[in-house]
Design an enzyme around this catalytic site. Structure first.
Site, mmCIF file in Angstrom:
data_model
loop_
_atom_site.group_PDB
_atom_site.id
_atom_site.type_symbol
_atom_site.label_atom_id
_atom_site.label_comp_id
_atom_site.label_asym_id
_atom_site.label_seq_id
_atom_site.Cartn_x
_atom_site.Cartn_y
_atom_site.Cartn_z
ATOM 1 N N GLY A 205 0.819 -1.213 0.000
ATOM 2 C CA GLY A 205 0.000 0.000 0.000
ATOM 3 C C GLY A 205 0.849 1.257 0.000
ATOM 4 N N SER A 206 0.584 2.199 -0.896
ATOM 5 C CA SER A 206 1.484 3.339 -1.009
ATOM 6 C C SER A 206 0.934 4.399 -1.958
ATOM 7 C CB SER A 206 2.853 2.860 -1.502
ATOM 8 O OG SER A 206 2.689 2.027 -2.635
ATOM 9 N N ARG A 207 1.818 5.340 -2.314
ATOM 10 C CA ARG A 207 1.443 6.425 -3.214
ATOM 11 C C ARG A 207 2.681 6.852 -4.000
ATOM 12 N NH1 ARG A 207 -1.027 12.098 -0.911
ATOM 13 N NH2 ARG A 207 -0.089 13.494 -2.429
#
Length: 237
Positions: A205-207
């Site tokens: 999960g990240s950006r």
């Protein structure tokens, strides 16, 4: 992705070999960073093979990790002056913002596209443009949810600056999230990356934020789903 036709005169593979080829064509390869996460539960499955619940749980965990660390083949568009999505995910922001200070790109807001990656997305990052890596800077920080607006400023991040053959600077920022506590960046200063080339990964999960030079036309829309290395998100000036 369609399978290539078999040229005339090609020897027919054995049944086992044919099955192996079909599996290779259908199952995406695994990013090397994911090997420990897949091998560990497989080891547990072997050790606990006499206990059904241990074996099933471990195999399920291994399959989930293999899916998370999948590294599918992608084909970038053959168009001059475009930038592609650096990651699979959903476009969270299409705006202008000041790039991270560690890149020394000035204090003026530049066009930006932010892509949020859920735990179900492919989590490798790819170069949005072709160019030379001129800076790679890691900065420690917090681990807020990556979909928050403040995440780009306060979360742990890895910033990479690319200089294109046309003289443009494009920055790609890997941002850690609530579950993403490990950023992997294989690119080094002096490397030359083709457009769409894989250079890193963020675990769980990240950006990813991409900053473009002034005058860039942003083509992405908020809420749009992107395919890393293939979805065109901007036209450089």
């Amino acid at each position: 992705m369609a399978r290539k036709p078999t040229p005339p005169g090609t020897p027919q593979p054995t049944s086992v070999g044919h099955i192996v080829d079909l599996v290779r064509g259908a199952v995406p390869p695994l990013h090397p960073a994911g090997l420990p996460f897949v091998l560990a539960p497989l080891g547990v499955a072997v050790l606990g093979r006499n206990r059904k619940w241990v074996r099933r749980g471990a195999l399920t965990s291994a399959a989930a990790c293999a899916a998370f660390f999948r590294h599918p083949h992608r084909v970038p568009p053959n168009r001059v002056g475009v930038a592609v999505a650096p990651a699979d995910g959903e476009v969270a922001l299409v705006d202008s913002a000041v790039p991270p200070s560690e890149l020394d790109m000035g204090t003026e807001p530049l066009p930006r596209v932010s892509i949020f990656l859920s735990v179900l997305d492919v989590h490798v990052q790819r170069s949005p443009v072709g160019g030379e890596v001129t800076k790679v800077v890691h900065r420690s920080g917090q681990f807020l949810s990556a979909d928050l607006a403040d995440a780009s400023e306060v979360n742990e991040r890895n910033s990479m600056l690319l200089h294109t053959a046309e003289g443009h600077d494009v920055a790609v920022i890997q941002i850690a999230g609530l579950l993403a506590r490990r950023i992997v960046c294989d690119a080094k200063v002096g490397d030359t990356l083709p457009i769409g080339d894989t250079y890193g990964l963020i675990r769980f999960g990240s950006r990813v934020d991409t900053y473009f030079p002034a005058g860039t036309t942003l083509l992405a829309e908020r809420g749009q789903r992107t395919i890393g290395a293939e979805t065109v998100i901007a036209q450089l000036p």
